[in-house]
Design an enzyme around this catalytic site. Structure first.
Site, PDB file in Angstrom:
ATOM      1  CE  LYS A 157     -87.468  17.088  36.913  1.00 49.93           C
ATOM      2  NZ  LYS A 157     -87.162  16.067  37.754  1.00 49.93           N
ATOM      3  CG  HIS A 161     -94.213  10.285  29.450  1.00 42.20           C
ATOM      4  ND1 HIS A 161     -95.179  10.972  29.376  1.00 42.20           N
ATOM      5  CD2 HIS A 161     -93.611   9.205  30.578  1.00 42.20           C
ATOM      6  CE1 HIS A 161     -95.574  10.409  30.690  1.00 42.20           C
ATOM      7  NE2 HIS A 161     -94.696  10.108  31.325  1.00 42.20           N
ATOM      8  CE  LYS A 172     -99.522  20.834  34.437  1.00 43.82           C
ATOM      9  NZ  LYS A 172    -100.324  20.587  34.650  1.00 43.82           N
ATOM     10  CG  HIS A 213     -93.968  14.089  29.971  1.00 43.52           C
ATOM     11  ND1 HIS A 213     -92.064  13.222  30.195  1.00 43.52           N
ATOM     12  CD2 HIS A 213     -94.080  13.786  31.471  1.00 43.52           C
ATOM     13  CE1 HIS A 213     -92.398  12.774  31.132  1.00 43.52           C
ATOM     14  NE2 HIS A 213     -93.054  12.882  31.823  1.00 43.52           N
ATOM     15  CB  CYS A 263     -93.346  10.618  43.845  1.00 43.45           C
ATOM     16  SG  CYS A 263     -92.641  12.349  43.383  1.00 43.45           S
ATOM     17  CB  CYS A 282     -92.785  16.207  46.210  1.00 48.72           C
ATOM     18  SG  CYS A 282     -92.084  15.419  44.278  1.00 48.72           S
ATOM     19  CB  CYS A 292     -94.255  13.202  46.853  1.00 54.50           C
ATOM     20  SG  CYS A 292     -95.324  13.677  45.326  1.00 54.50           S
ATOM     21  CG  HIS A 348     -94.840  15.887  41.832  1.00 55.23           C
ATOM     22  ND1 HIS A 348     -94.484  15.090  41.770  1.00 55.23           N
ATOM     23  CD2 HIS A 348     -95.699  15.469  40.277  1.00 55.23           C
ATOM     24  CE1 HIS A 348     -94.303  14.330  41.536  1.00 55.23           C
ATOM     25  NE2 HIS A 348     -95.392  14.008  40.307  1.00 55.23           N
TER      26      HIS A 348
END
Length: 476
Positions: free
Chosen positions: A297, A22, A300, A19, A130, A144, A127, A147
């Protein structure tokens, strides 16, 4: 005399595609490598992927693929990602490498012999996304925040690392190492994390996590993915070069990570190093989070994510690298805004740099000037500016360095417009020589940011010809 410097990114989990966050981290690491190389350093850049853990195993099972085969396929995706973003790494680290497994197990055994690993019961919220345990303050409505899933309740007997044994050591080390953390304003956060730290679970039941490095002497347990993956930072050097040379690189080491990793990089890994009597990481650069254009943030659910590969296909590698380093804050959270990307690249790369480059090269070519001698206050200003820019690069202030480069280019454009060499034959040669020297410096200073564009610029300087360095991006 050349110095050795080591730079490493974190290892992203292999189960998802790269993403934009990265991309930011890898581009930062590559830019810093290129700068330090230009400053005479021997730089070793380590990147790679984290291939173990429950979510990697579950994803491979979901796809009906043998887990190692799945990892091999995913690793190729990340290697291709590095190629597309012009990441000049020296080592691509894979945690499924047999050498990694052997070194992790030896490190484990050594920790046991030092009394730093023991077995105990553990109950907590885990999680899977994570690959880490959570406390209630980490959760939002019991989920979380990263996620949007409810952590799994675990009640297992695991192996623990005595982090608390090194708590005071780490606090003392931090107080005597003011340059360790960039940005420095995060030091309070790190100190609090160390003060609040407890002994940490470093293994999982093999029935829960079958994919990972087995615990030496206990086949019922798998080494916790964070424990073994963090060790890659020292192993990457150890199995690529002789011990003394590895120590030399480690003595000037830079780790780069996101804000969610400060606990692991700045506290837990440093405790591992203390246990092994190894020197601590020299510096830790914690970059900000890349947000969606809406300032939220990326997720999806919101549909505000940014695909880094699509950005390259749309705007080109120079534009994406430039915006990641100049438009996105080095240390704070920033929104990825495509309109801003286009405007910044048009203003900075096409106009400020590209236009000045084209004008100077055209006039020099027309006059047949093949040599140059820079002189006067102009040269003094360039020398002072270059020194300030290099200081910013060395201080890891990437945004500041680029801003200073733009100020130098602005100085050059103003000088060109005021001196009007095409109208003043008596000062024409001096003006164009001075501007040519500025461009030579600008190409060197911008190379870490836009290496492809600078290759084109160097070729033009060598051939002494006019060239369009950056095609403007259409906005609308």
């Amino acid at each position: 005399m050349n110095r050795n410097k080591y730079i490493t990114t974190t290892l992203p989990y292999i189960n998802s595609k790269p993403h934009i966050g990265h991309a930011l981290e890898f581009i930062q690491a590559d830019a810093l490598k290129r700068y330090f190389e230009s400053a005479g350093y021997n730089v070793f850049l380590n990147v790679g992927v984290d291939e173990h853990g429950s979510k990697v195993y579950l994803k491979s099972q979901e796809l009906g693929i043998e887990t190692q085969e799945y990892c091999n396929q995913q690793a190729e995706q990340w290697i291709e990602f590095c190629k597309k973003f012009n990441i000049s790494y020296d080592n691509f680290y894979r945690t499924t490498n047999i050498d990694h497994k052997n070194r992790v197990q030896k490190f484990w055994v050594d920790c046991v012999e030092r009394g730093d690993i023991y077995k105990s019961k553990y109950k907590g919220k885990y999680c899977i996304g994570c690959e880490s345990f959570k406390v209630d303050k980490d959760l939002v409505n019991g989920k979380c925040s990263d996620h949007d899933t409810v952590p799994v309740e675990l009640d297992e007997e695991n192996w623990f690392f005595r982090s608390t044994k090194y708590k005071q050591h780490l606090l003392d080390w931090l107080s005597s190492s003011p340059d360790f953390l960039k940005p420095s304003f995060k030091i309070t956060e790190l100190v609090n994390l160390i003060n609040e730290s407890e002994d940490i679970s470093i293994s999982r039941s093999k029935t829960s996590v079958p994919w990972g490095v087995p615990v030496p002497g206990d086949e019922t347990q798998t080494i916790y993915v964070w424990f073994e993956a963090l060790l890659n930072y020292i192993f990457a050097l150890e199995y690529n070069m002789p011990e003394k040379l590895a120590d030399s690189f480690w003595s000037d080491s830079l780790q780069i990570c996101g804000p969610d990793n400060i606990r692991f990089q700045g506290s837990i890994f440093q405790a591992f190093l203390a246990s092994a009597s190894k020197s601590h990481t020299s510096q830790l650069l914690v970059h900000g989070t890349v947000l969606g254009a809406d300032g939220k943030k990326m997720s999806k659910t919101l549909g505000n994510g940014v695909d880094p590969i699509e950005q390259i296909e749309k705007y080109g590698i120079d534009a994406v690298r430039y915006y990641a380093l100049a438009g996105i804050s080095t240390f704070y959270n920033s929104s990825w805004d495509e309109k801003e990307l286009a405007m910044m690249c048009n203003n900075d790369l096409a106009d400020s740099f590209g236009n000045l480059f084209a004008r100077v090269m055209h006039l020099r070519s027309t006059k047949g000037f093949s040599t140059f001698v820079a002189s006067g206050q102009f040269t003094e200003h360039v020398v002072e500016s270059v020194a300030a820019i290099e200081k910013s690069w060395k201080s890891l202030e990437i945004n500041t360095a680029i801003k200073q480069i733009l100020e130098l280019l602005s100085f050059g454009n103003k000088y060109m417009n005021e001196r009007e060499p095409w109208k003043n034959p008596s000062t024409e040669r001096e003006t164009l020589d001075n501007l040519y020297s500025l461009l030579l410096n600008a190409v060197i200073l911008l190379n870490p940011v836009v290496p492809n564009m600078c290759v084109k610029a160097r070729e033009a300087l060598k051939k002494k010809e006019k060239v369009i360095l950056f095609e403007k991006i259409k906005i609308g």
